[in-house]
Design a protein around this motif. Structure first.
Motif, PDB file in Angstrom:
ATOM      1  N   MET A   1      16.435  -1.442  29.450  1.00 26.99           N
ATOM      2  CA  MET A   1      16.104  -0.299  28.612  1.00 26.99           C
ATOM      3  C   MET A   1      15.626   0.839  29.515  1.00 26.99           C
ATOM      4  O   MET A   1      14.780   0.659  30.369  1.00 26.99           O
ATOM      5  N   SER A   2      16.188   1.987  29.300  1.00 26.89           N
ATOM      6  CA  SER A   2      15.802   3.176  30.049  1.00 26.89           C
ATOM      7  C   SER A   2      14.642   3.856  29.318  1.00 26.89           C
ATOM      8  O   SER A   2      14.703   4.066  28.108  1.00 26.89           O
ATOM      9  N   VAL A   3      13.567   4.184  30.051  1.00 32.04           N
ATOM     10  CA  VAL A   3      12.377   4.786  29.447  1.00 32.04           C
ATOM     11  C   VAL A   3      12.001   6.054  30.218  1.00 32.04           C
ATOM     12  O   VAL A   3      11.809   6.023  31.426  1.00 32.04           O
ATOM     13  N   LEU A   4      11.909   7.159  29.485  1.00 32.60           N
ATOM     14  CA  LEU A   4      11.436   8.419  30.044  1.00 32.60           C
ATOM     15  C   LEU A   4      10.017   8.630  29.531  1.00 32.60           C
ATOM     16  O   LEU A   4       9.772   8.582  28.319  1.00 32.60           O
ATOM     17  N   PHE A   5       9.089   8.854  30.460  1.00 32.65           N
ATOM     18  CA  PHE A   5       7.684   9.080  30.124  1.00 32.65           C
ATOM     19  C   PHE A   5       7.361  10.526  30.445  1.00 32.65           C
ATOM     20  O   PHE A   5       7.327  10.913  31.608  1.00 32.65           O
ATOM     21  N   VAL A   6       7.151  11.335  29.410  1.00 34.06           N
ATOM     22  CA  VAL A   6       6.869  12.760  29.577  1.00 34.06           C
ATOM     23  C   VAL A   6       5.367  12.942  29.407  1.00 34.06           C
ATOM     24  O   VAL A   6       4.810  12.633  28.355  1.00 34.06           O
ATOM     25  N   GLU A   7       4.731  13.457  30.464  1.00 31.68           N
ATOM     26  CA  GLU A   7       3.265  13.519  30.470  1.00 31.68           C
ATOM     27  C   GLU A   7       2.732  14.751  31.176  1.00 31.68           C
ATOM     28  O   GLU A   7       3.450  15.428  31.905  1.00 31.68           O
ATOM     29  N   TYR A   8       1.444  15.000  30.929  1.00 29.12           N
ATOM     30  CA  TYR A   8       0.674  15.957  31.708  1.00 29.12           C
ATOM     31  C   TYR A   8      -0.340  15.111  32.473  1.00 29.12           C
ATOM     32  O   TYR A   8      -1.229  14.512  31.858  1.00 29.12           O
ATOM     33  N   PRO A   9      -0.205  15.003  33.793  1.00 26.77           N
ATOM     34  CA  PRO A   9      -1.017  14.049  34.567  1.00 26.77           C
ATOM     35  C   PRO A   9      -2.534  14.187  34.411  1.00 26.77           C
ATOM     36  O   PRO A   9      -3.251  13.212  34.586  1.00 26.77           O
ATOM     37  N   LYS A  10      -3.030  15.369  34.071  1.00 27.89           N
ATOM     38  CA  LYS A  10      -4.478  15.546  33.938  1.00 27.89           C
ATOM     39  C   LYS A  10      -4.995  15.131  32.561  1.00 27.89           C
ATOM     40  O   LYS A  10      -6.197  15.070  32.346  1.00 27.89           O
ATOM     41  N   CYS A  11      -4.095  14.863  31.638  1.00 25.22           N
ATOM     42  CA  CYS A  11      -4.451  14.494  30.263  1.00 25.22           C
ATOM     43  C   CYS A  11      -4.978  13.060  30.229  1.00 25.22           C
ATOM     44  O   CYS A  11      -4.324  12.143  30.716  1.00 25.22           O
ATOM     45  N   SER A  12      -6.163  12.854  29.654  1.00 24.06           N
ATOM     46  CA  SER A  12      -6.758  11.516  29.626  1.00 24.06           C
ATOM     47  C   SER A  12      -5.924  10.548  28.785  1.00 24.06           C
ATOM     48  O   SER A  12      -5.806   9.368  29.132  1.00 24.06           O
ATOM     49  N   THR A  13      -5.342  11.007  27.701  1.00 17.74           N
ATOM     50  CA  THR A  13      -4.493  10.142  26.876  1.00 17.74           C
ATOM     51  C   THR A  13      -3.248   9.735  27.655  1.00 17.74           C
ATOM     52  O   THR A  13      -2.807   8.583  27.581  1.00 17.74           O
ATOM     53  N   CYS A  14      -2.688  10.657  28.410  1.00 20.96           N
ATOM     54  CA  CYS A  14      -1.508  10.341  29.224  1.00 20.96           C
ATOM     55  C   CYS A  14      -1.858   9.313  30.293  1.00 20.96           C
ATOM     56  O   CYS A  14      -1.074   8.390  30.558  1.00 20.96           O
ATOM     57  N   LYS A  15      -3.030   9.447  30.892  1.00 25.10           N
ATOM     58  CA  LYS A  15      -3.467   8.473  31.903  1.00 25.10           C
ATOM     59  C   LYS A  15      -3.600   7.085  31.282  1.00 25.10           C
ATOM     60  O   LYS A  15      -3.183   6.087  31.868  1.00 25.10           O
TER      61      LYS A  15
END
Length: 119
Positions: free
Chosen positions: A1-15
């Protein structure tokens, strides 16, 4: 399965979401939402695949969302195309994290939904 993770690295929820992916052995391609902002056509495709209303793709707790009065614009009848075009102008307007797989799109981090879709 191919998974793309789109994030803002400074965001605590993303971390927290990234840590969850790592702990569950989910391999993913990481994409910085500000440096590589999703395009309007990508957002439209993701929204359609997710089955979520367009509103769910807006980062409603962000300063830009409030500064631009986006809630009022959405309430006044902003079209989906206009919403996608607006979201494509600035990654900080987009709700994060977003996970895109071949079969689904997850917006925001909800452990139960992620476990069901990814593990």
């Amino acid at each position: 399965m191919s998974v793309l993770f789109v994030e803002y690295p400074k965001c605590s929820t993303c971390k927290k979401a990234k840590k969850w992916l790592d702990e569950h052995g989910v391999e993913y391609i990481d994409r910085h939402i500000v440096e590589d902002n999703p395009r309007a056509d990508e957002l439209a495709a993701w929204q359609q695949k997710s089955g979520l209303p367009v509103r769910r793709f807006f980062n409603t707790s962000g300063m830009k969302y409030r500064e631009l009065g986006i809630k009022a614009k959405l309430d006044a009848g902003m079209s989906d195309d206009e919403a996608f075009a607006l979201l494509a102008t600035d990654g900080m307007l987009v709700k994060r994290p977003i996970v895109v797989t071949d079969g689904t799109v997850l917006v925001g981090f909800k452990e139960d939904a992620w476990a069901e879709a990814l593990v």
